[in-house]
Design an enzyme around this catalytic site. Structure first.
Site, PDB file in Angstrom:
ATOM      1  N   ASN A 175      -7.095  -3.387  14.601  1.00 61.28           N
ATOM      2  CA  ASN A 175      -8.478  -3.719  14.222  1.00 61.28           C
ATOM      3  C   ASN A 175      -8.542  -4.922  13.275  1.00 61.28           C
ATOM      4  OD1 ASN A 175      -7.500  -2.665  11.847  1.00 61.28           O
ATOM      5  ND2 ASN A 175      -8.947  -0.963  11.704  1.00 61.28           N
TER       6      ASN A 175
ATOM      7  N   ASP B 102       0.809  -1.217   0.000  1.00 65.98           N
ATOM      8  CA  ASP B 102       0.000   0.000   0.000  1.00 65.98           C
ATOM      9  C   ASP B 102       0.842   1.267   0.000  1.00 65.98           C
ATOM     10  OD1 ASP B 102       0.960  -0.446   2.589  1.00 65.98           O
ATOM     11  OD2 ASP B 102      -1.000  -0.981   3.383  1.00 65.98           O
TER      12      ASP B 102
ATOM     13  N   HIS C 277      -6.832  -5.218  10.413  1.00 66.49           N
ATOM     14  CA  HIS C 277      -6.629  -4.942   8.986  1.00 66.49           C
ATOM     15  C   HIS C 277      -5.326  -5.564   8.484  1.00 66.49           C
ATOM     16  CE1 HIS C 277      -4.483  -0.757   9.655  1.00 66.49           C
ATOM     17  NE2 HIS C 277      -3.598  -1.717   9.575  1.00 66.49           N
TER      18      HIS C 277
ATOM     19  N   GLU D 289      -9.635  -2.336   5.738  1.00 66.64           N
ATOM     20  CA  GLU D 289     -10.212  -2.080   7.051  1.00 66.64           C
ATOM     21  C   GLU D 289     -11.449  -2.960   7.284  1.00 66.64           C
ATOM     22  OE1 GLU D 289      -8.339  -0.461   8.852  1.00 66.64           O
ATOM     23  OE2 GLU D 289      -7.868   1.564   8.202  1.00 66.64           O
TER      24      GLU D 289
END
Ligand code: F6R
Length: 241
Positions: A136, A67, A138, A143
């Site tokens: 979380n 990313d 990810h 997400e």
């Protein structure tokens, strides 16, 4: 899933670097998928050491990063391009034309994402993808509530991610709110996946990834469906397993 529990960050980094080194030794023209963030820094350091000792060669290696922030210039010290250059690429003999990182400054998102997917396909896919994990759950910047069928695309970062990443910026307002990320489908197409996690703050995400239901709420849980995943976790990250 193969779970390797180690004592600390140092041992996690050593094991990850050894796995990547083996991949390079076994196939000198491997296609490697890389991650950024704090987690893989020790791994990159060890890879550089192994390279300096003459044990691995990046001359024919191709790389694809997971990313990049949207609209952050490459030379910004917080860009993932800058991070990879500093922490790995400029210290080994990887050829610039073999390095691929999404272009966050692209004019057309659709074109950039399509070109990225095509480049991975033309390279015959990723042999080994290195992953970190968000608190979380990810992976990449996919997400919670992710679409498992997504390929490389523009993502809106979660408040939790923006908050976590603000530690690298002067203020939270400077943290980009969007990024271009490989999608879950892209990641799942990698032939081998190595996920790293250290620290107590990752323990819940690791528990949900390994023992939880497979759900878009925990993007990494999809890895349960991949045939070749190795998770290397330190005692703290593994504490809820
Ligand atoms: C980075 C990436 C992210 C990070 C994750 C963990 O390229 O794709 O998924 O791996 O946010 O970040 P750290 O390692 O900083 O805790």
């Amino acid at each position: 899933m193969k779970i390797i529990i180690v004592n600390d960050y140092e041992e996690m980094s050593k094991k990850a670097a050894n796995i990547i080194s083996s991949q390079i030794i076994l196939n000198s023209s491997s296609v490697l998928g890389f991650a950024t963030g704090d987690t893989p820094l020790g791994t990159y350091k060890k890879l550089v050491n192994t390279y300096n000792e003459g044990d691995i060669d990046f001359a024919e290696i191709k790389t694809f990063n997971l990313d990049e922030y949207y609209h952050l210039p490459k030379d910004n010290t917080q860009s993932y391009n800058f991070y990879m250059t500093e922490n790995l690429f400029k210290q080994v003999n990887v050829k610039p034309q073999n390095i691929h990182i999404p272009n966050g400054m692209c004019e057309s998102i659709e074109e950039e994402c399509l070109n990225y997917e095509n480049a991975i396909e033309q390279a015959d896919g990723i042999n080994l993808q290195l992953l970190g994990i968000g608190t979380n759950g990810h992976i990449g910047f996919n997400e919670p509530d992710v679409k498992f069928e997504a390929t490389t695309h523009l993502v809106h970062l979660d408040e939790e991610t923006i908050h976590a990443n603000s530690r690298f910026f002067d203020s939270i307002e400077e943290v980009p709110t969007k990024a271009i990320s490989m999608g879950i489908k892209t990641i799942m197409q990698a032939k081998k996946i190595v996920l790293l996690a250290s620290g107590i703050e990752k323990s819940e995400a690791i528990y949900n990834t390994v023992r939880g239901h497979i759900t878009p709420e925990v993007p990494a849980s999809v890895l349960q469906l991949h045939p070749d995943v190795t998770i290397i976790v330190d005692n703290n990250a593994a504490s809820r397993l």
